[in-house]
Enzyme design. Structure first.
Site, mmCIF file in Angstrom:
data_model
loop_
_atom_site.group_PDB
_atom_site.id
_atom_site.type_symbol
_atom_site.label_atom_id
_atom_site.label_comp_id
_atom_site.label_asym_id
_atom_site.label_seq_id
_atom_site.Cartn_x
_atom_site.Cartn_y
_atom_site.Cartn_z
ATOM 1 N N ASP A 96 0.859 -1.184 0.000
ATOM 2 C CA ASP A 96 0.000 0.000 0.000
ATOM 3 C C ASP A 96 0.893 1.232 0.000
ATOM 4 O O ASP A 96 2.114 1.131 0.077
ATOM 5 C CB ASP A 96 -0.961 -0.025 1.182
ATOM 6 C CG ASP A 96 -0.251 -0.076 2.520
ATOM 7 O OD1 ASP A 96 0.969 0.176 2.562
ATOM 8 O OD2 ASP A 96 -0.908 -0.373 3.524
ATOM 9 N N SER A 97 0.303 2.397 -0.101
ATOM 10 C CA SER A 97 1.105 3.618 -0.261
ATOM 11 C C SER A 97 1.521 4.244 1.054
ATOM 12 O O SER A 97 2.367 5.130 1.089
ATOM 13 C CB SER A 97 0.306 4.650 -1.055
ATOM 14 O OG SER A 97 -0.801 5.103 -0.285
ATOM 15 N N GLY A 98 0.902 3.817 2.144
ATOM 16 C CA GLY A 98 1.145 4.462 3.436
ATOM 17 C C GLY A 98 0.119 5.523 3.755
ATOM 18 O O GLY A 98 0.054 6.009 4.883
ATOM 19 N N GLY A 99 -0.702 5.888 2.784
ATOM 20 C CA GLY A 99 -1.686 6.948 3.001
ATOM 21 C C GLY A 99 -2.678 6.632 4.102
ATOM 22 O O GLY A 99 -2.968 7.482 4.954
ATOM 23 N N PHE A 100 -3.197 5.407 4.117
ATOM 24 C CA PHE A 100 -4.194 5.055 5.122
ATOM 25 C C PHE A 100 -3.615 5.176 6.527
ATOM 26 O O PHE A 100 -4.273 5.651 7.448
ATOM 27 C CB PHE A 100 -4.711 3.633 4.890
ATOM 28 C CG PHE A 100 -5.768 3.213 5.875
ATOM 29 C CD1 PHE A 100 -7.072 3.642 5.735
ATOM 30 C CD2 PHE A 100 -5.445 2.414 6.964
ATOM 31 C CE1 PHE A 100 -8.051 3.280 6.655
ATOM 32 C CE2 PHE A 100 -6.413 2.043 7.888
ATOM 33 C CZ PHE A 100 -7.717 2.474 7.727
ATOM 34 N N GLN A 193 -11.866 6.709 -4.699
ATOM 35 C CA GLN A 193 -12.451 7.186 -3.449
ATOM 36 C C GLN A 193 -13.800 7.851 -3.747
ATOM 37 O O GLN A 193 -14.279 7.805 -4.859
ATOM 38 C CB GLN A 193 -11.487 8.158 -2.757
ATOM 39 C CG GLN A 193 -10.210 7.517 -2.235
ATOM 40 C CD GLN A 193 -10.437 6.666 -0.991
ATOM 41 O OE1 GLN A 193 -11.551 6.569 -0.464
ATOM 42 N NE2 GLN A 193 -9.373 6.021 -0.523
ATOM 43 N N GLY A 220 -11.654 3.485 0.901
ATOM 44 C CA GLY A 220 -12.633 4.238 1.664
ATOM 45 C C GLY A 220 -13.842 3.429 2.087
ATOM 46 O O GLY A 220 -14.890 4.006 2.416
ATOM 47 N N ASP A 270 -7.865 -7.760 0.993
ATOM 48 C CA ASP A 270 -6.861 -7.919 2.051
ATOM 49 C C ASP A 270 -7.435 -7.432 3.367
ATOM 50 O O ASP A 270 -8.334 -6.576 3.379
ATOM 51 C CB ASP A 270 -5.597 -7.109 1.742
ATOM 52 C CG ASP A 270 -5.746 -5.655 2.174
ATOM 53 O OD1 ASP A 270 -5.257 -5.300 3.262
ATOM 54 O OD2 ASP A 270 -6.387 -4.869 1.436
ATOM 55 N N CYS A 308 -12.587 -28.727 8.395
ATOM 56 C CA CYS A 308 -11.364 -28.062 7.924
ATOM 57 C C CYS A 308 -10.213 -29.064 7.844
ATOM 58 O O CYS A 308 -10.034 -29.890 8.742
ATOM 59 C CB CYS A 308 -10.996 -26.920 8.869
ATOM 60 S SG CYS A 308 -9.514 -26.012 8.378
ATOM 61 N N CYS A 310 -6.948 -28.028 7.509
ATOM 62 C CA CYS A 310 -5.693 -27.303 7.704
ATOM 63 C C CYS A 310 -4.792 -28.043 8.687
ATOM 64 O O CYS A 310 -5.226 -28.961 9.396
ATOM 65 C CB CYS A 310 -5.954 -25.878 8.183
ATOM 66 S SG CYS A 310 -6.321 -25.701 9.946
ATOM 67 N N CYS A 313 -6.168 -28.091 12.312
ATOM 68 C CA CYS A 313 -7.320 -28.961 12.565
ATOM 69 C C CYS A 313 -6.975 -30.442 12.403
ATOM 70 O O CYS A 313 -7.612 -31.302 13.018
ATOM 71 C CB CYS A 313 -8.475 -28.572 11.651
ATOM 72 S SG CYS A 313 -9.196 -26.966 12.073
ATOM 73 N N HIS A 339 -4.948 -21.401 11.117
ATOM 74 C CA HIS A 339 -6.312 -21.847 10.796
ATOM 75 C C HIS A 339 -7.134 -20.737 10.131
ATOM 76 O O HIS A 339 -7.806 -20.971 9.112
ATOM 77 C CB HIS A 339 -7.029 -22.334 12.051
ATOM 78 C CG HIS A 339 -8.494 -22.541 11.828
ATOM 79 N ND1 HIS A 339 -9.012 -23.649 11.197
ATOM 80 C CD2 HIS A 339 -9.556 -21.734 12.107
ATOM 81 C CE1 HIS A 339 -10.325 -23.539 11.100
ATOM 82 N NE2 HIS A 339 -10.671 -22.385 11.649
#
Length: 381
Positions: A96-100, A193, A220, A270, A308, A310, A313, A339
């Site tokens: 990401d850009s770091g903006g958030f 946005q 956003g 994400d 599951c 995994c 589990c 998990h």
């Protein structure tokens, strides 16, 4: 003409929804979509090794520009050979850009046309981040996919403020695109946005599409609005984006939101949710939310989820995992983290199969019923 760093290939569109099955080819491998991306904020998905992430089917992970800029510094990462070599991950990486983080972590900040002046959330040091600076950091980190520097205004901010913010974000996107040094090896995405305002989302998408980014993200959202409001925004925003390029919904990771997003044509997601709640003993299962630290599981020798497959589990019981978490043994949070990540990655695998079979709406209905999303007053994520 320079060949783009990434390519999106549409394999199939679902008959009854806007969902699409595809794949994204990156300089570090190809991954299927829709895909959930585990978040490795500090160049590490918390408690997980790269080998474990591969084992569970993660084709791409996300790292955080803001945090890596502060520690250890983009120069050090670049000297190490880029993020892939630094963290021993040979598949896709998105930064990401770091903006958030600037807008969510920094208490004191001043937004100007040039960029944002703010204070380091750890040391209080004065810092400045502009589109050019953010893209320079991302170029040094060397991820396959980079995000434009944008402002993420609160969903319920005034129309007039969000309009100014969207216009500034569009100008910043153009500046970032001009500053981008490695378009043949790193794909820079634009970020749409506009809060909950259809007119502003349309303007933002129009501005960014005109700049011909190799992919687009929708920002956003998942910032306090209801799921219904988020889905409504997706319904009028996603169709504005090119069909031949990836669509990424930022910061979304609850099971219902992943399915609803896929139905509305999203390819990438994400969120820190699966690992964050895992560290508190909360697990996602096919039967709904399970807090394994609760006393009722002290003598429960069944797996977290009987459906599951995994590693957790297959090998460990609820009673043992509860014991580990209660005694603050690191293995406990590793097992719950594994998990939860596996659960979401496997969920997206099932979503992809449902798109192939043209029965995504039936899949959603069955999943929601079993998970508890359809039950009145049910507590979910």
């Amino acid at each position: 003409m320079t060949k783009p760093a990434i390519t999106y290939r549409l394999i199939k569109k679902e008959k009854h929804t806007g969902a699409r099955l595809g794949e994204i080819i990156t300089p570090h491998g190809t991954f299927p979509t829709p895909m959930f991306m585990p978040v490795g904020t500090q160049a590490s998905v918390k408690a997980m090794s790269p080998e474990e992430l591969k084992e569970m089917g993660a084709g791409i992970i996300l790292s955080n520009t803001y945090h890596l800029w502060l520690r250890p510094g983009e120069d050090l990462v670049e000297e190490a050979g880029g993020l892939h070599k630094f963290m021993n991950w040979d598949q896709g990486i998105l930064t990401d850009s770091g903006g958030f983080q600037v807008f969510s972590l920094a208490e004191l900040r001043n937004i100007t046309e040039e960029g944002v002046h703010f204070r380091n959330h750890m040391s209080g040091e004065k810092l400045f981040l502009s589109p050019e600076k953010a893209i320079g950091i991302e170029n040094a980190l060397g991820a396959d996919i980079m995000m434009s520097f944008d402002e993420c205004p609160p969903f319920f901010e005034s129309y007039s403020y969000i309009k100014k913010s969207v216009e500034r974000t569009s100008r910043w996107a153009e500046r970032g695109l001009k500053a981008h040094k490695n378009p043949e090896t790193q794909a820079l995405f634009g970020i749409v946005q506009g809060g909950g305002h259809q007119e502003l989302r349309q303007q933002s998408a129009k501005d960014l599409v005109s700049l011909d980014f190799p992919g687009y993200s929708i920002g956003g959202l998942s910032v306090g609005e209801s799921k219904a409001e988020m889905n409504h925004v997706l319904e009028f925003t996603t169709p504005l984006l090119p069909e031949n390029k990836p669509r990424y919904l930022m910061g979304v990771g609850s099971p219902d939101a992943l399915i609803d997003g896929a139905i509305r044509g999203i390819d990438m997601f994400d969120c820190v949710l699966p690992t964050r709640i895992a560290r508190n003993g909360t697990c996602m299962t096919s039967h709904g939310r399970l807090v394994v630290k609760n006393a009722q599981f002290a003598r429960d020798f069944s797996p977290l989820d009987d459906n599951c497959n995994c590693y957790t589990c297959r090998n460990y019981t609820r009673a043992y995992i509860r014991h580990l978490l209660k005694t603050e043994e690191i293995l406990g949070l590793r097992l719950t983290s594994y998990h939860n990540l596996y659960f979401l990655l496997n969920l997206m695998k099932q979503v992809r199969q449902a798109i192939m079979d043209d029965n995504l709406l039936d899949f959603k209905e069955n999943f929601f019923e079993e998970y508890g999303f359809n039950k009145k007053n049910a507590r979910n994520f």
